[in-house]
Design a protein around this motif. Structure first.
Motif, PDB file in Angstrom:
ATOM      1  N   LYS A   1     -14.659  -2.040   0.209  1.00  0.00           N
ATOM      2  CA  LYS A   1     -15.419  -2.251  -1.035  1.00  0.00           C
ATOM      3  C   LYS A   1     -14.488  -2.306  -2.235  1.00  0.00           C
ATOM      4  O   LYS A   1     -14.664  -3.127  -3.137  1.00  0.00           O
ATOM      5  N   ASP A   2     -13.481  -1.414  -2.246  1.00  0.00           N
ATOM      6  CA  ASP A   2     -12.516  -1.416  -3.351  1.00  0.00           C
ATOM      7  C   ASP A   2     -11.771  -2.747  -3.419  1.00  0.00           C
ATOM      8  O   ASP A   2     -11.564  -3.306  -4.509  1.00  0.00           O
ATOM      9  N   ASN A   3     -11.361  -3.257  -2.241  1.00  0.00           N
ATOM     10  CA  ASN A   3     -10.665  -4.554  -2.205  1.00  0.00           C
ATOM     11  C   ASN A   3     -11.558  -5.676  -2.712  1.00  0.00           C
ATOM     12  O   ASN A   3     -11.122  -6.549  -3.474  1.00  0.00           O
ATOM     13  N   ASN A   4     -12.822  -5.647  -2.286  1.00  0.00           N
ATOM     14  CA  ASN A   4     -13.770  -6.664  -2.762  1.00  0.00           C
ATOM     15  C   ASN A   4     -13.968  -6.571  -4.263  1.00  0.00           C
ATOM     16  O   ASN A   4     -14.026  -7.585  -4.962  1.00  0.00           O
ATOM     17  N   ILE A   5     -14.061  -5.329  -4.738  1.00  0.00           N
ATOM     18  CA  ILE A   5     -14.244  -5.132  -6.185  1.00  0.00           C
ATOM     19  C   ILE A   5     -13.028  -5.635  -6.949  1.00  0.00           C
ATOM     20  O   ILE A   5     -13.150  -6.311  -7.983  1.00  0.00           O
ATOM     21  N   LYS A   6     -11.818  -5.319  -6.424  1.00  0.00           N
ATOM     22  CA  LYS A   6     -10.597  -5.778  -7.097  1.00  0.00           C
ATOM     23  C   LYS A   6     -10.505  -7.299  -7.095  1.00  0.00           C
ATOM     24  O   LYS A   6     -10.073  -7.908  -8.070  1.00  0.00           O
ATOM     25  N   SER A   7     -10.918  -7.913  -5.967  1.00  0.00           N
ATOM     26  CA  SER A   7     -10.907  -9.375  -5.890  1.00  0.00           C
ATOM     27  C   SER A   7     -11.861  -9.972  -6.915  1.00  0.00           C
ATOM     28  O   SER A   7     -11.519 -10.936  -7.617  1.00  0.00           O
ATOM     29  N   LEU A   8     -13.047  -9.374  -7.015  1.00  0.00           N
ATOM     30  CA  LEU A   8     -14.020  -9.852  -8.006  1.00  0.00           C
ATOM     31  C   LEU A   8     -13.506  -9.643  -9.425  1.00  0.00           C
ATOM     32  O   LEU A   8     -13.685 -10.497 -10.298  1.00  0.00           O
ATOM     33  N   GLN A   9     -12.850  -8.486  -9.633  1.00  0.00           N
ATOM     34  CA  GLN A   9     -12.290  -8.223 -10.959  1.00  0.00           C
ATOM     35  C   GLN A   9     -11.207  -9.239 -11.316  1.00  0.00           C
ATOM     36  O   GLN A   9     -11.112  -9.700 -12.460  1.00  0.00           O
ATOM     37  N   LEU A  10     -10.374  -9.617 -10.306  1.00  0.00           N
ATOM     38  CA  LEU A  10      -9.327 -10.619 -10.537  1.00  0.00           C
ATOM     39  C   LEU A  10      -9.944 -11.965 -10.898  1.00  0.00           C
ATOM     40  O   LEU A  10      -9.489 -12.639 -11.836  1.00  0.00           O
ATOM     41  N   GLN A  11     -10.995 -12.340 -10.164  1.00  0.00           N
ATOM     42  CA  GLN A  11     -11.674 -13.601 -10.479  1.00  0.00           C
ATOM     43  C   GLN A  11     -12.284 -13.555 -11.878  1.00  0.00           C
ATOM     44  O   GLN A  11     -12.193 -14.526 -12.635  1.00  0.00           O
ATOM     45  N   ASN A  12     -12.880 -12.422 -12.182  1.00  0.00           N
ATOM     46  CA  ASN A  12     -13.474 -12.274 -13.519  1.00  0.00           C
ATOM     47  C   ASN A  12     -12.405 -12.343 -14.604  1.00  0.00           C
ATOM     48  O   ASN A  12     -12.625 -12.931 -15.668  1.00  0.00           O
ATOM     49  N   ASN A  13     -11.232 -11.725 -14.324  1.00  0.00           N
ATOM     50  CA  ASN A  13     -10.139 -11.767 -15.305  1.00  0.00           C
ATOM     51  C   ASN A  13      -9.670 -13.205 -15.540  1.00  0.00           C
ATOM     52  O   ASN A  13      -9.404 -13.615 -16.677  1.00  0.00           O
ATOM     53  N   ARG A  14      -9.570 -13.990 -14.436  1.00  0.00           N
ATOM     54  CA  ARG A  14      -9.174 -15.393 -14.582  1.00  0.00           C
ATOM     55  C   ARG A  14     -10.195 -16.168 -15.399  1.00  0.00           C
ATOM     56  O   ARG A  14      -9.834 -16.972 -16.266  1.00  0.00           O
ATOM     57  N   ARG A  15     -11.459 -15.913 -15.089  1.00  0.00           N
ATOM     58  CA  ARG A  15     -12.507 -16.592 -15.851  1.00  0.00           C
ATOM     59  C   ARG A  15     -12.462 -16.198 -17.323  1.00  0.00           C
ATOM     60  O   ARG A  15     -12.661 -17.045 -18.206  1.00  0.00           O
ATOM     61  N   LEU A  16     -12.202 -14.914 -17.552  1.00  0.00           N
ATOM     62  CA  LEU A  16     -12.121 -14.454 -18.941  1.00  0.00           C
ATOM     63  C   LEU A  16     -10.958 -15.115 -19.678  1.00  0.00           C
ATOM     64  O   LEU A  16     -11.095 -15.530 -20.833  1.00  0.00           O
ATOM     65  N   ILE A  17      -9.794 -15.219 -18.993  1.00  0.00           N
ATOM     66  CA  ILE A  17      -8.622 -15.861 -19.615  1.00  0.00           C
ATOM     67  C   ILE A  17      -8.937 -17.321 -19.940  1.00  0.00           C
ATOM     68  O   ILE A  17      -8.642 -17.818 -21.043  1.00  0.00           O
TER      69      ILE A  17
END
Length: 315
Positions: A224-240
């Motif tokens: 779950k932590d890995n999935n959350i981190k992956s989602l956070q990374l995608q969200n960070n890219r989208r935010l950038i």
């Protein structure tokens, strides 16, 4: 599943009279089973019983009240009566004998009626303790013999050991040391069976199951932590990407605003220039007009045309 494993571990430790470990595992089990009312009520009741065994009566009361609250939600009368047994024991220790007797009489009638051997044994054991505390030794002996008989009949060594321990204590109080020795010998045999290799093996199996399920939960949590981190990374890219687009749009808007402002200023400057030129022309025209008007009036006056001179002045 993990909650039930923990609850079973707590029960084994309770049978081995390791109350502190039983409390720790029961509390952890209650956390996992917070939404499952029936086992939760039982676990909270067991915690209250363990605290009573440690003579921590305030903590025992707290968990018994919580257990009662949960049990009443699902109409689990047997748990409420079990909690009443423990409360009766607390009253006995606090020398509130009348309150204890009232609860125990109700419980004996209830457990006889519903044919619940474990509940009946607990009520008999508690009643014998109350009889002993009030020096009614014959009644206490009778209740303990009944509890011992039922415990042996249903094959419950924990209750058997409790009955034998109380019988040995009662025999010492009444001066029957031969009977006390016999009960004590039987008690040691039963206790040995409780801590036999079979029970230890059962405890080991439960601990292995517990650790296995804990590991599985840790693995699931890591996933779950890995999935959350992956989602956070995608969200960070989208935010950038969003920030870059927003910055470009902001620059474009600022450019348009700046251009329109300059254009407006330029138009205003041209308008101001035209107004100034008009004012200059007007300022030049006024003296010429007055001069010509005065010459015309003077001409009328020289020709003695008073009426026309007056009209011209009025105009």
């Amino acid at each position: 599943g993990l909650g039930m494993v923990l609850a079973n571990l707590a029960l084994v430790y309770e049978q081995m009279e390791e109350n502190k470990k039983a409390i720790d595992f029961s509390k952890e089990a209650a956390g996992y089973l917070a939404d499952v009312k029936m086992p939760l009520a039982t676990i909270l009741s067991n915690v209250g019983s363990n605290y009573f065994n440690l003579s921590q009566f305030d903590s025992a009361r707290y968990y018994l009240k919580r257990s009662d609250s949960v049990a009443k939600e699902i109409n689990l009368v047997s748990i409420v009566r079990t909690n009443a047994n423990i409360m009766a024991s607390i009253y006995t220790e606090e020398k509130k004998y009348r309150d204890a007797r009232e609860l125990l009489d109700e419980n004996l009638g209830y457990f006889h009626q519903v044919d619940d051997p474990p509940g009946l044994i607990k009520s008999l054991l508690n009643s014998s303790n109350l009889d002993t505390a009030t020096h009614q030794y014959a009644a206490a002996k009778q209740r303990l013999d009944s509890a011992l008989t039922i415990a042996r009949k249903i094959g419950y060594p924990l209750f058997e050991s409790m009955a034998l321990q109380s019988l040995a204590s009662l025999a010492r109080k009444t001066g029957d040391y031969k009977a006390a020795l016999a009960y004590q010998s039987e008690l040691m045999t039963v206790k040995d069976s409780l801590t036999s290799d079979k029970v230890r093996s059962q405890l080991s199996d439960l601990e292995i199951n517990y650790k296995t399920q804990q590991k599985e939960q840790q693995i699931q949590l890591l996933q779950k932590d890995n999935n959350i981190k992956s989602l956070q990374l995608q969200n960070n890219r989208r935010l950038i990407f969003f920030y870059i687009i927003s910055f470009c749009l902001l620059l474009a808007i600022l450019g348009i605003v700046f251009y329109q402002r300059n254009l407006r200023n330029k138009i205003e400057m041209q308008k101001m220039k035209a107004e100034l030129e008009t004012k200059v022309l007007r300022s030049q025209m006024n003296p010429h007009f007055i001069f010509n008007s005065l010459n015309s009036i003077e001409n009328f006056m020289m020709q003695n045309e008073k009426r026309q001179a007056s009209d011209y002045l009025n105009k």
